[in-house]
Design a protein around this motif. Structure first.
Motif, short mmCIF file in Angstrom:
data_model
loop_
_atom_site.label_atom_id
_atom_site.label_comp_id
_atom_site.label_asym_id
_atom_site.label_seq_id
_atom_site.Cartn_x
_atom_site.Cartn_y
_atom_site.Cartn_z
N ALA A 41 0.90 -1.25 -0.10
CA ALA A 41 0.03 0.08 -0.12
C ALA A 41 0.84 1.43 -0.09
CB ALA A 41 -1.03 -0.08 1.05
N LYS A 42 1.79 1.22 0.79
CA LYS A 42 2.67 2.42 0.79
C LYS A 42 3.58 2.59 -0.57
CE LYS A 42 6.70 4.41 3.27
NZ LYS A 42 7.66 4.00 4.59
N GLN A 43 3.95 1.45 -1.20
CA GLN A 43 4.56 1.62 -2.29
C GLN A 43 3.42 2.19 -3.54
OE1 GLN A 43 5.97 -2.20 -3.46
NE2 GLN A 43 8.16 -1.73 -2.98
N LEU A 44 2.30 1.49 -3.51
CA LEU A 44 1.26 2.20 -4.23
C LEU A 44 0.94 3.46 -4.19
CD1 LEU A 44 -1.24 -0.70 -4.28
CD2 LEU A 44 0.17 0.06 -6.30
N THR A 45 1.02 4.16 -2.96
CA THR A 45 0.87 5.67 -2.28
C THR A 45 1.82 6.42 -3.22
OG1 THR A 45 -0.32 5.06 -0.54
CG2 THR A 45 0.27 7.36 -0.71
N GLN A 46 3.09 5.96 -3.04
CA GLN A 46 4.41 6.61 -3.36
C GLN A 46 4.33 6.83 -4.93
OE1 GLN A 46 6.65 8.21 -1.65
NE2 GLN A 46 7.49 9.01 -3.64
N GLN A 47 3.71 5.77 -5.70
CA GLN A 47 3.76 5.59 -7.04
C GLN A 47 2.83 6.51 -7.59
OE1 GLN A 47 3.27 1.77 -8.25
NE2 GLN A 47 5.35 0.88 -7.99
N GLN A 48 1.61 6.82 -6.79
CA GLN A 48 0.53 7.57 -7.20
C GLN A 48 0.97 9.02 -6.99
OE1 GLN A 48 -2.53 6.77 -8.53
NE2 GLN A 48 -2.66 8.93 -8.92
N ALA A 49 1.72 9.30 -6.13
CA ALA A 49 2.26 10.71 -5.69
C ALA A 49 3.07 10.78 -6.79
CB ALA A 49 3.08 10.64 -4.41
N ASN A 50 4.05 10.04 -7.22
CA ASN A 50 5.08 10.29 -8.37
C ASN A 50 4.20 10.68 -9.46
OD1 ASN A 50 7.04 9.97 -6.64
ND2 ASN A 50 7.25 7.81 -7.32
N GLU A 54 4.56 14.02 -11.79
CA GLU A 54 4.68 14.35 -13.31
C GLU A 54 3.83 15.07 -13.80
OE1 GLU A 54 5.72 10.31 -14.50
OE2 GLU A 54 7.77 10.10 -13.25
N ARG A 55 2.41 14.50 -13.87
CA ARG A 55 1.11 15.18 -14.34
C ARG A 55 1.38 16.57 -14.17
NH1 ARG A 55 -2.49 12.84 -11.99
NH2 ARG A 55 -2.77 11.16 -13.39
N MET A 56 1.47 17.18 -12.85
CA MET A 56 1.47 18.45 -12.66
C MET A 56 2.86 19.16 -13.17
SD MET A 56 0.81 18.64 -8.41
CE MET A 56 0.97 20.29 -8.37
N ALA A 57 3.74 18.54 -13.45
CA ALA A 57 5.07 18.83 -14.29
C ALA A 57 4.75 19.27 -15.64
CB ALA A 57 6.17 18.31 -13.90
N ARG A 58 3.91 18.26 -16.27
CA ARG A 58 3.76 18.31 -17.67
C ARG A 58 2.42 19.39 -17.89
NH1 ARG A 58 3.63 12.52 -17.27
NH2 ARG A 58 1.57 12.48 -16.99
N GLU A 59 1.75 19.78 -16.94
CA GLU A 59 0.78 20.88 -16.94
C GLU A 59 1.27 22.13 -17.04
OE1 GLU A 59 -2.49 20.75 -17.70
OE2 GLU A 59 -2.53 18.67 -18.01
N GLU A 60 2.48 22.08 -16.04
CA GLU A 60 3.25 23.30 -16.01
C GLU A 60 3.93 23.84 -17.18
OE1 GLU A 60 5.63 23.21 -12.61
OE2 GLU A 60 4.03 23.29 -11.19
N GLN A 61 4.55 22.74 -17.93
CA GLN A 61 5.30 22.92 -19.12
C GLN A 61 4.36 23.13 -20.22
OE1 GLN A 61 7.14 19.30 -19.54
NE2 GLN A 61 8.91 19.62 -18.15
#
Length: 299
Positions: A41-50, A54-61
């Motif tokens: 569950a912790k790994q899935l949470t970290q992956q979702q955060a990543n 990345e989605r936010m970074a792409r939106e900013e770009q």
């Protein structure tokens, strides 16, 4: 507490009593399963955060690229509008040269009739081709250079034919009237503030003749902001004169006028408080004090 387990065999049931270690096995399995679940569950949470990062970074770009594209298009549109204004001014200059050549019967010797190369920039709403814009700018430079040469030659020829001896600026722009406001600092008649008056005002009766103070070529004969109905005459050698606030004009752009010739009638158009002619002398496009020209002896 003890647990007894009966195991059925061929010879009947066998009694077996497990030890305490066997009793702990289910607890250990449950604990191991819980730990594994929490880790996953912790790994899935970290992956979702990543993924979210990345989605936010792409939106900013994407937003930065959109802003950059918009700014670039705005700058190109401004450049296109500037080139269009240059083309319009150059067209007017060519028309003036053609009219002067025609008035002096020199149209066979001078060609100002080249077409305006608008290329692909006439509609600012369409896609702008940078290569075409650069080509249009290069063409403008070439046309300006060519027209400068022709106008210089035309000025020399026209001067020798008609007005070489009359380009000497002297006298007043009216035959009847009086000096009502000199050149220099004065209180503005509309707001009372101290301002620079870049000409000389000659007052008189509405409708009296306004005359050219020297021979030359008419380069403006129309309304101009502040001046009202204005006549501007180019006398060559970097000198020109202006006659403002007229009621009506008697000349057109391209006309060759003689010294003392009627060019307008006095009025009060534009920013004016009463009938008068606002008279300016310009050298290199800058107003200078006309007084020495007004009161010097005729050449």
């Amino acid at each position: 507490m003890s647990v007894t387990v009966f195991i059925q065999g061929r010879n009947g049931a066998t009694r077996w009593q497990p030890g305490k270690r066997w009793l702990l096995l289910p607890i250990l399995l449950i604990a191991a399963g819980t730990g594994l679940y929490q880790h996953n569950a912790k790994q899935l949470t970290q992956q979702q955060a990543n993924v979210d990062s990345e989605r936010m970074a792409r939106e900013e770009q994407k937003d930065e690229l959109i802003a950059l594209k918009s700014a670039t298009e705005t700058q190109l549109s401004m450049l296109v509008a500037h080139v269009a204004r240059m083309q319009a001014k150059l067209t007017r200059l060519e028309a003036l040269g053609q009219q002067v050549a025609l008035n002096n019967q020199l149209e066979d010797q001078f060609d100002f009739s080249s077409e305006v190369g608008v290329g692909g920039i006439s509609d600012l709403g369409t896609n702008i081709e940078l290569d075409q814009l650069i080509a249009d700018m290069d063409e403008l430079v070439s046309r300006i250079d060519n027209n400068n040469v022709q106008l210089s030659l035309l000025e020399t020829v026209a001067s020798n034919l008609h007005i070489d001896e009359e380009r000497y600026i002297s006298g007043r722009p009216i035959q009847k009237g009086w000096l009502s406001s000199p050149y220099g600092l004065r209180n503005d008649p509309f707001n009372g503030k101290r301002t620079m008056h870049k000409g000389i005002d000659f007052a008189g009766k509405e409708g009296v003749d306004v005359i050219a103070t020297a021979g030359g070529v008419v380069t403006w004969a129309d309304k101009m902001f502040g001046y009202g109905e204005l006549v501007e005459i180019d006398h060559g050698n970097g000198l020109s004169t202006r006659y403002g606030h007229n009621k009506a004009l008697s000349v057109n752009v391209g006309d060759v006028v003689a010294k003392g010739e009627k060019i307008a009638v006095m009025g009060s158009t534009g920013r004016s408080t009463g009938p008068h002619v606002h008279y300016e002398v310009l050298r290199g496009g800058q107003q200078i004090d006309p007084q020495k020209y007004v009161y010097r002896k005729a050449g």
